[in-house]
Design a protein around this motif. Structure first.
Motif, short mmCIF file in Angstrom:
data_model
loop_
_atom_site.label_atom_id
_atom_site.label_comp_id
_atom_site.label_asym_id
_atom_site.label_seq_id
_atom_site.Cartn_x
_atom_site.Cartn_y
_atom_site.Cartn_z
N ASP A 249 0.82 -1.20 0.00
CA ASP A 249 0.00 0.00 0.00
C ASP A 249 0.86 1.26 0.00
O ASP A 249 1.94 1.29 0.60
CB ASP A 249 -0.90 0.03 1.24
N ALA A 280 1.10 1.46 -5.92
CA ALA A 280 1.11 0.33 -4.99
C ALA A 280 1.08 -0.94 -5.83
O ALA A 280 0.02 -1.37 -6.29
CB ALA A 280 -0.08 0.39 -4.05
N SER A 309 -1.06 0.09 -10.41
CA SER A 309 -1.28 -0.57 -9.13
C SER A 309 -2.35 -1.64 -9.24
O SER A 309 -3.20 -1.60 -10.13
CB SER A 309 -1.70 0.47 -8.07
#
Length: 461
Positions: A249, A280, A309
Motif C-alpha cells: 500500500d 502500490a 497498481s
C-alpha cells in the motif's frame, strides 16, 4: 428527490474544494519551521559517514546532549553529506533532525543491532510474528514538537535482508519500520527521500497534529508488504505533496486489530490528504483498514494521482474487527493502469489470535467518491459487504472509468446500498437507487466535511 440529493452532493463538493484551499485546516498551510536557537553537527560526536562505521553511539550522544536545550527553544541535529550507518535511535522533544543534500542515513542489516520492543497495545502482538517487534530505525515516544526534515536527504532502511527473512518465514520478531512516532504531538516530516523500508516507512501511532509533506518514498515492486505512510489511531493528520511507490500500500489508514483495537478505542480521524502521486504494485494506493477496530472517520482526500497498481481506493475489514469507517470524502482523482479502481470488502484480513469476537461487526457508512477519471482499468468497482452489516450510504458522482478488455465484469456488488449519478460504466443496481435515501444524511455529511476540513492543527515551532 434525486435532484435534491445531487444538489447537496454538488454543494459538498464545492465546500471541500473551497475550504480545502484556505488556511486553518489540516493541510491549510505548511507548518512554520523556525530555526532552532541551538544546532550541532553529528560530526562533533565522532560520527563517520563512510557507510561502514556504526554511528549509533554518536546519534544517541548527540540527542542526549540536545535534550538539555528543550526548555531553551529546542535544538537541531545537523547531518552533513555522507553515508551514516546506524542502529535504532530515539529522538527527543523540541528537536529537529536535519539531513543535508547528499546525507544518507542507512539502517544496519544485522538484526542483532535492532532492539526488540513490546507490541503496540492496540494490536496485542507483532503484526507478522506473535510477541514483540523490532524497534524502528528512528523513533519518537511521547514527544512534543519534533521535526525530521532536510534538503532532500535520504533515509534508507536497506530492507533486502528483512524482505528475504519475511519470505523465508525466518523472522524472530515482526519487521521494523523506518520512522515511528508513538503518542507524540506536533510532528513534522518533510523534504526527504525514504528508501527500502523493512516494512512501513512512516508510522505515526496514537499521535496528534502530524504534518507530512514534500517527501518521496520508494521500495521495489517485489518488496513484500512494504507500505508508505500509515496514520494509525492518530488525529489531525495532513499528508500532502508526496510521491510514493511501494510493494504493497502507498497510504494506509489504520486503528488497531480486533479485540485489542476495540479495547484501546482510539480512532484515526480528521485526516486530509491532497496532491499526492501514488503507486502500490501489489496493494492499493489508498487503503483503509483492514486493521480499523478503533474506527476511521472524517477523512478528505483530494487531487490524487493513482497509477500502475493492483488497487486504487480500497476499504478493507472483516468479521471480528468491530469499529467503523465513515464520513469519508474522496474527490478529484486520476487513475491510470489500475486493476480494481474502487473496492470495499468485508472479507479481508486475519485475526491476531482466537480471542476475537466474531460478532464484532464493522460499520461502513457515509462515503462520497466523486470527480474521478480512470484509464486502462480492469474492474471499475467491487463491493462485498457483510450480510449482517451491509455497507451503506455510498455515493458515487461524476466518475468515468475507461475499462479495458481483460475482464467482462465491470462491477461486482453484494450487501451494499447507495446511489450514483454520472458514473460510467454504469454501476450495479445496489448503487443506483436514490429512492431509499433522504437528503438528511448528505446535509449532515456536508456539515461534517466543512468542520473536518476546517479543523485547525496547531504546530508549535
Amino acid at each position: 428527490m434525486l435532484v435534491a440529493l445531487l444538489l447537496l452532493v454538488l454543494a459538498l463538493s464545492n465546500e471541500v474544494r473551497v475550504n480545502g484551499e484556505r488556511g486553518g485546516r489540516q493541510c491549510g498551510a505548511n507548518p512554520s519551521l523556525k530555526p532552532r536557537p541551538h544546532s550541532v553537527s553529528i560530526l562533533e560526536f565522532g560520527a563517520v559517514g563512510d557507510g561502514k562505521t556504526l554511528n549509533t553511539l554518536a546519534f544517541q550522544n548527540a540527542i542526549f546532549y540536545l535534550k538539555s536545550f528543550a526548555d531553551k527553544g529546542g535544538a537541531q541535529l545537523y547531518v552533513p553529506p555522507g553515508t551514516w550507518l546506524t542502529q535504532s535511535f530515539n529522538l527527543t522533544s523540541h528537536l529537529t533532525l536535519f539531513l543535508e543534500k547528499g546525507a544518507v542515513i542507512i539502517g544496519s542489516q544485522d538484526s542483532h543491532h535492532w532492539d526488540v520492543v513490546d507490541p503496540l497495545p492496540s494490536y496485542g502482538r507483532g503484526l507478522e510474528v506473535p510477541g514483540g517487534r523490532y524497534q524502528s530505525l528512528i523513533n519518537g515516544y511521547k514527544l512534543q514538537d519534533v521535526v525530521i526534515t532536510g534538503n532532500n536527504g535520504t533515509i534508507d532502511g536497506m530492507g533486502l535482508t528483512w524482505w528475504e527473512s519475511f519470505r523465508s518465514h525466518s523472522l524472530n520478531y515482526s519487521r521494523p519500520h523506518l520512522v515511528e512516532f508513538v503518542a507524540s504531538n506536533d510532528v513534522v516530516v518533510s523534504n526527504l527521500t525514504f528508501l527500502n523500508a523493512p516494512a512501513y516507512n512512516i508510522h505515526p501511532v496514537y499521535c496528534s497534529n502530524v504534518h507530512i509533506h514534500n517527501i518521496s518514498i520508494f521500495a521495489p515492486p517485489e518488496s513484500p508488504y512494504t507500505v508508505g505512510i500509515v496514520p494509525d489511531s492518530s488525529d489531525n493528520v495532513c499528508i500532502e505533496d508526496c510521491t510514493i511507490a511501494t510493494g504493497y500500500d502507498a497510504i494506509a489508514l489504520k486503528s488497531g486489530w480486533d479485540e485489542y483495537g476495540i479495547a484501546y478505542g482510539r480512532p484515526t480521524e480528521n485526516v486530509h490528504i491532497r496532491r499526492v502521486h501514488l503507486q502500490a504494485s501489489y496493494g492499493s494506493t489508498l487503503a483503509f483498514g483492514s486493521d480499523m477496530s478503533g474506527g476511521i472517520s472524517n477523512v478528505v482526500v483530494e487531487d490524487a494521482h493513482l497509477y500502475n497498481s493492483k488497487g486504487g481506493i480500497e476499504f478493507r475489514t472483516t468479521r471480528g474487527r468491530g469499529g467503523y469507517m465513515k464520513e469519508i470524502i474522496i474527490s478529484d482523482v486520476e487513475m491510470k493502469n489500475i486493476d480494481t479502481a474502487i473496492s470495499a470488502t468485508g472479507y479481508c484480513g486475519s485475526h491476531p489470535d482466537d480471542k476475537f469476537d466474531p460478532n464484532a461487526l464493522p460499520l461502513l457508512d457515509h462515503f462520497i467518491l466523486q470527480d474521478m477519471i480512470g484509464t486502462n482499468i480492469t474492474i471499475a468497482g467491487s463491493f462485498a459487504g457483510l450480510q449482517e452489516s451491509p455497507f451503506t450510504n455510498i455515493c458515487l458522482s461524476n466518475i468515468t472509468l475507461s475499462v479495458n478488455y481483460a475482464s467482462s465484469t465491470t462491477w461486482n456488488c453484494s450487501n451494499v446500498f447507495g446511489f450514483s449519478d454520472s458514473v460510467f460504466p454504469k454501476p450495479c443496481s445496489d448503487l443506483d437507487n436514490p429512492s431509499n435515501y433522504s437528503s438528511s444524511y448528505l446535509s449532515m455529511l456536508s456539515m461534517k466535511g466543512k468542520t473536518m476540513v476546517s479543523g485547525s492543527v496547531s504546530m508549535k515551532k
